[in-house]
Design an enzyme around this catalytic site. Structure first.
Site, short mmCIF file in Angstrom:
data_model
loop_
_atom_site.label_atom_id
_atom_site.label_comp_id
_atom_site.label_asym_id
_atom_site.label_seq_id
_atom_site.Cartn_x
_atom_site.Cartn_y
_atom_site.Cartn_z
N GLU A 75 11.82 -26.07 5.65
CA GLU A 75 12.14 -27.22 4.70
C GLU A 75 11.12 -27.42 3.78
OE1 GLU A 75 12.36 -26.82 8.07
OE2 GLU A 75 13.70 -28.31 8.95
N CYS A 115 7.68 -32.30 8.37
CA CYS A 115 8.86 -32.02 7.16
C CYS A 115 9.54 -33.15 6.83
CB CYS A 115 9.80 -31.06 7.78
SG CYS A 115 9.12 -29.32 7.46
N1 THU Z 1 10.30 -24.75 11.93
C1 THU Z 1 10.91 -25.00 10.87
O1 THU Z 1 10.92 -24.20 9.99
N2 THU Z 1 11.49 -26.35 10.57
C2 THU Z 1 11.29 -27.10 11.58
O2 THU Z 1 11.85 -28.11 11.09
C3 THU Z 1 11.12 -27.01 12.78
C4 THU Z 1 10.11 -25.78 13.23
C5 THU Z 1 9.80 -23.53 12.31
C6 THU Z 1 7.99 -23.50 12.20
C7 THU Z 1 7.75 -22.09 13.28
O3 THU Z 1 7.79 -21.15 12.40
C8 THU Z 1 9.05 -22.23 14.14
O4 THU Z 1 9.99 -22.98 13.26
C9 THU Z 1 9.03 -22.75 15.65
O5 THU Z 1 8.51 -23.83 15.47
#
Ligand code: THU
Length: 160
Positions: A75, A115
Site C-alpha cells: 500500500e 499503511c
Molecule cells: N504487508 C503488506 O504489504 N501490506 C499490509 O498491509 C500488511 C503486510 C506485507 C509486509 C510484509 O512484506 C508481508 O506483508 C508480511 O507482513
C-alpha cells in the site's frame, strides 16, 4: 469519567463480481500486481492498485529486505509512487489483495497500521475520501468508504 464510543462501518461483498465496475477492474490489477511482490521472507504477497482522478492506475507490491524493517508494504509503495509521479492527482479508490505461498488466504486482509497512517496523509492532503477495498486471494471483500473508518482518532496535521 465518561465513556466515548467510536463506531465504524464497512460494506461486505461475497465476490469480486458484486463490486462496482471500476473497483472490479482495480481489484484485478491488485491481484495481478501480487506476482511482483518481493516476499522471500514472509512468503506473503500483497498487491495494491490505486485509481486516480486523472484516470491513471498506480500499483504497488510489498518489497521485503534481509534487514526486515527496511522493506515496505504494497500500500505504501503504491501511494508513495502515486505521490511521486502524479502529485496533483487525487486518489479515488484503493484495492488490495493478499495471497500466501504456503496457505490459502480467504480472509479480507486490511492495510497495516503504518499503511493506514500513510494513506491518511493523502486523504488529508487531497481533502476527499479514498474508498478502500480489501480481500485475500478468495472470499469476501470488505470496503471502507474512507480511511477514517480504518483509523479512528487519527493523528493528522491539525495537531501540529
Ligand atoms: N504487508 C503488506 O504489504 N501490506 C499490509 O498491509 C500488511 C503486510 C506485507 C509486509 C510484509 O512484506 C508481508 O506483508 C508480511 O507482513
Amino acid at each position: 469519567m465518561e465513556n466515548i464510543t467510536v463506531t465504524t462501518s464497512f460494506s461486505s461483498y461475497n465476490t469480486v463480481s458484486e463490486l462496482p465496475q471500476d473497483a472490479q477492474q482495480l481489484m484485478a490489477k491488485a491481484v495481478e500486481t501480487r506476482k511482483n511482490a518481493y516476499a522471500p521472507y514472509s512468503k506473503f504477497r500483497v498487491g495494491a492498485a490505486l485509481l486516480l482522478d486523472n484516470g491513471k492506475v498506480v500499483v504497488g507490491s510489498n518489497q521485503e529486505n534481509a534487514a526486515y524493517p527496511s522493506g515496505l508494504c504494497a500500500e505504501r509503495v503504491a501511494v508513495f509512487q502515486a505521490g511521486a509521479i502524479y502529485p496533483d492527482a487525487k486518489i479515488l479508490i484503493l484495492a488490495i489483495s493478499a495471497a500466501a505461498d504456503e496457505k490459502v488466504v480467504s480472509e479480507p486482509i486490511p492495510p497495516c497500521g503504518a499503511c493506514r497512517q500513510a494513506i491518511a496523509e493523502y486523504e488529508f492532503r487531497q481533502d476527499s475520501p479514498i474508498e478502500i477495498y480489501f480481500m485475500g486471494q478468495e472470499g469476501k471483500i470488505l470496503k471502507s468508504d474512507s480511511l477514517k473508518n480504518l483509523l479512528p482518532l487519527v493523528f493528522d496535521r491539525n495537531f501540529l
